[in-house]
Design a protein around this motif. Structure first.
Motif, PDB file in Angstrom:
ATOM      1  N   UNK A 232      54.532  62.497  28.396  1.00  0.00           N
ATOM      2  CA  UNK A 232      53.807  62.833  29.809  1.00  0.00           C
ATOM      3  C   UNK A 232      54.851  63.363  30.531  1.00  0.00           C
ATOM      4  N   UNK A 233      54.156  64.473  31.327  1.00  0.00           N
ATOM      5  CA  UNK A 233      55.186  65.217  32.345  1.00  0.00           C
ATOM      6  C   UNK A 233      54.524  65.211  33.775  1.00  0.00           C
ATOM      7  N   UNK A 234      55.340  64.861  34.593  1.00  0.00           N
ATOM      8  CA  UNK A 234      54.745  64.964  36.176  1.00  0.00           C
ATOM      9  C   UNK A 234      55.705  65.892  36.956  1.00  0.00           C
ATOM     10  N   UNK A 235      54.850  66.919  37.752  1.00  0.00           N
ATOM     11  CA  UNK A 235      55.374  67.769  38.518  1.00  0.00           C
ATOM     12  C   UNK A 235      55.084  67.648  39.824  1.00  0.00           C
ATOM     13  N   UNK A 236      56.224  67.989  40.840  1.00  0.00           N
ATOM     14  CA  UNK A 236      55.752  67.863  42.414  1.00  0.00           C
ATOM     15  C   UNK A 236      56.975  67.542  43.129  1.00  0.00           C
ATOM     16  N   UNK A 237      56.864  68.352  44.404  1.00  0.00           N
ATOM     17  CA  UNK A 237      58.044  68.330  45.234  1.00  0.00           C
ATOM     18  C   UNK A 237      59.331  68.707  44.748  1.00  0.00           C
ATOM     19  N   UNK A 238      59.350  69.935  43.965  1.00  0.00           N
ATOM     20  CA  UNK A 238      60.616  70.276  43.301  1.00  0.00           C
ATOM     21  C   UNK A 238      61.191  69.443  42.384  1.00  0.00           C
ATOM     22  N   UNK A 239      60.506  68.522  41.857  1.00  0.00           N
ATOM     23  CA  UNK A 239      60.834  67.442  41.016  1.00  0.00           C
ATOM     24  C   UNK A 239      59.773  67.487  39.604  1.00  0.00           C
ATOM     25  N   UNK A 240      60.395  67.336  38.423  1.00  0.00           N
ATOM     26  CA  UNK A 240      59.686  67.144  37.233  1.00  0.00           C
ATOM     27  C   UNK A 240      60.278  65.915  36.448  1.00  0.00           C
ATOM     28  N   UNK A 241      59.335  65.315  36.120  1.00  0.00           N
ATOM     29  CA  UNK A 241      59.743  63.996  35.312  1.00  0.00           C
ATOM     30  C   UNK A 241      59.102  64.183  33.909  1.00  0.00           C
ATOM     31  N   UNK A 242      59.775  64.107  33.024  1.00  0.00           N
ATOM     32  CA  UNK A 242      59.191  64.248  31.431  1.00  0.00           C
ATOM     33  C   UNK A 242      59.708  62.739  30.904  1.00  0.00           C
ATOM     34  N   UNK A 243      58.598  62.003  30.688  1.00  0.00           N
ATOM     35  CA  UNK A 243      58.642  60.649  30.303  1.00  0.00           C
ATOM     36  C   UNK A 243      58.505  60.481  28.977  1.00  0.00           C
ATOM     37  N   UNK A 244      59.617  60.401  27.909  1.00  0.00           N
ATOM     38  CA  UNK A 244      59.542  60.664  26.442  1.00  0.00           C
ATOM     39  C   UNK A 244      58.473  59.288  26.086  1.00  0.00           C
ATOM     40  N   UNK A 245      57.876  59.792  25.104  1.00  0.00           N
ATOM     41  CA  UNK A 245      57.174  58.753  24.203  1.00  0.00           C
ATOM     42  C   UNK A 245      57.771  57.786  23.508  1.00  0.00           C
ATOM     43  N   UNK A 246      57.569  56.407  23.688  1.00  0.00           N
ATOM     44  CA  UNK A 246      58.428  55.669  23.222  1.00  0.00           C
ATOM     45  C   UNK A 246      58.343  55.711  21.527  1.00  0.00           C
ATOM     46  N   UNK A 247      57.108  55.491  21.173  1.00  0.00           N
ATOM     47  CA  UNK A 247      56.974  55.574  19.624  1.00  0.00           C
ATOM     48  C   UNK A 247      57.501  56.709  18.908  1.00  0.00           C
ATOM     49  N   UNK A 248      57.450  57.898  19.503  1.00  0.00           N
ATOM     50  CA  UNK A 248      57.999  58.949  18.995  1.00  0.00           C
ATOM     51  C   UNK A 248      59.500  59.273  19.101  1.00  0.00           C
TER      52      UNK A 248
END
Length: 484
Positions: A232-248
């Protein structure tokens, strides 16, 4: 030449620096005598390089908000921030593969990745900048470039890099990587002049490192690629968060980039450099940062010493008295005390490892624990009760939650609290309190402009931190429901 994307790798617990470094507050967050953390120093070093507009950080999901706090205090250039958040550590090869794939997709395959450990100290920033510029030149020729520290003494605690054929930009092809040597071998390396300390820093084009992954570690690349597709990826306020899927992510091999790529590739180069570098890998290394007094002692905090020589004493909150001591390391924290022979600081890791084996909280947590909304400190605990001091930052909010096994009594010490307690929502002012029964949903919000300070008294048959059922949370700690 493509964009330069510094990538800070913030992993590992720093077990040799226990009791200050712990799993939930690892070594990069250690404050040095000047008040800055190792992570903050790495951030400033990276974002101060010419042309850097974005910074990528690979770190554990649990310390993301603490990392963000450290960065925001210093981000005066307003560099864009990318985060790859690991659910757990899988060593450096999966982390760097994820960083390379992310960078290639967002910033182009000709972008250069500058991989920096979060917990190293470099005092000569001009030499660092010059070494990076030389490395960029080699990286643009397709080399995976490492940074080799010119050794100042025969060190047995570092891996070494042997120089081979001379290349352009003052670099050399790597002849071989060498594991930590014994004392006699380290002395030979020092005399021979062909060996450099392996600093664990790299500069490379992302297309070059991805080709090497395809050739030498395709299982790592495939697993990480699959993981990114499911993440899952979240974008906003010049920040990008890519949260790695735990199972994968759990399917990615647990292997270092040295073993997976660097020791197998024929395209690895090294830039020799002198940077005022230290990996701060032990209390002896921390000790070396401070000048000694006339008796060879270095002390942080209040001490009264008689016939004490060559000791390092760090006790910020408690007076330490010493008599007849020599060559000791003494580190005092609110809930743990370390006393060690100064010649054996590498062995502190065995204390941390034993605490982990026992399941002891002192391996993982400090008495003061950082949360996205602020901090809590355990003041006292016993059978069926625990007392905490809670600090909630302005406009911060705890999750809407419930406990099965404990009740909580909240008393406001300073500031203003907005409380949800079951069906009721109300304000609590200083010196007011509320009682929350087991099974009641509740939330705490600081609506003010100063810190909210509270005392929380927990009572019940089970007081573990895992007795929390979260319903909603502004910090993403509640999984999003599946899309219809």
């Amino acid at each position: 030449m493509g964009a330069l994307i510094p990538c800070i790798i913030a992993g590992g617990a720093g077990t040799r620096l226990w009791p200050v470094s712990r799993e939930a507050m690892p070594k990069p967050f250690m404050r040095l005598p000047d008040g800055e953390s190792l992570l903050q120093k790495t951030f400033m070093r990276a974002t101060s390089l010419p042309g850097v507009e974005r910074l990528l950080t690979v770190t554990n999901r649990e310390v993301f908000f603490r990392t963000l706090d450290d960065y925001r205090l210093l981000n005066k250039t307003h560099a864009g921030l990318d985060f790859i958040l690991e659910p757990f550590g899988r060593n450096t090869a999966p982390a760097i593969a994820a960083a390379a794939l992310h960078t290639a997709r967002l910033y182009g395959e000709d972008a250069q990745l500058l991989v920096l450990p979060a917990d190293h100290l470099i005092t000569d920033t001009q030499a660092f900048e010059a070494a990076v510029q030389a490395a960029r030149g080699l990286a643009d020729e397709g080399w995976l470039v490492t940074f080799g520290i010119v050794p100042s003494h025969a060190e047995t605690g570092f891996g070494y890099i042997e120089k081979g054929q001379a290349l352009s930009h003052g670099g050399y092809q790597v002849a071989q990587f060498v594991e930590k040597p014994n004392a006699a071998t380290a002395q030979e390396y020092l005399k021979g002049g062909l060996h450099l300390w392996n600093a664990g820093m790299f500069c490379m084009r992302v297309d070059a490192i991805l080709r090497e992954f395809e050739q030498h570690a395709p299982d790592v690349l495939e697993a990480v690629n699959t993981c990114l597709a499911a993440s899952h990826r979240k974008d906003g306020n010049r920040e990008i968060q890519l949260e790695l899927d735990s199972n994968a992510f759990g399917n990615a091999p647990d292997i270092s980039v040295d073993y997976a790529i660097m020791e197998r590739s024929q395209k690895v180069a090294v830039i020799p450099c002198q940077l005022g570098w230290s990996d701060i890998g032990s209390w002896q290394a921390v000790r070396d940062l401070s000048p000694a007094d006339a008796n060879g002692n270095q002390c942080n905090g209040e001490t009264v010493l008689h016939d004490v020589h060559n000791c390092y004493i760090d006790s910020r909150k408690r007076l330490v008295g010493g008599v007849g001591l020599d060559n000791l390391i003494i580190i005092d924290t609110p809930d743990a005390l370390l006393i060690a022979d100064a010649n054996r600081t590498q062995d502190v890791k065995y204390i941390a490892q034993e605490l982990k084996r026992q399941g002891h909280d002192a391996y993982r947590l400090h008495r003061t624990v950082t949360r996205p909304w602020g901090t809590y400190t355990v003041l006292e605990e016993g059978k069926r009760f625990k007392i905490k001091r809670i600090v909630v930052r302005p406009n911060a909010s705890l999750s809407l939650q419930m406990h099965h096994h404990r009740s909580e009594h909240w008393i406001v010490v300073s500031g203003m609290a907005r409380v949800t307690n079951g069906e009721r929502e109300f304000l609590l002012d200083t010196n007011e309190s509320t009682f929350i029964k087991p099974g009641h949903t509740h939330r705490l919000v600081n609506p003010g402009v100063i810190d909210l300070v509270m005392i929380e008294v927990q009572s019940g048959e089970y007081l573990g931190e895992d007795d929390i059922v979260r319903f909603t949370d502004i910090y993403g700690r509640v999984p999003e429901p599946p899309k219809a």
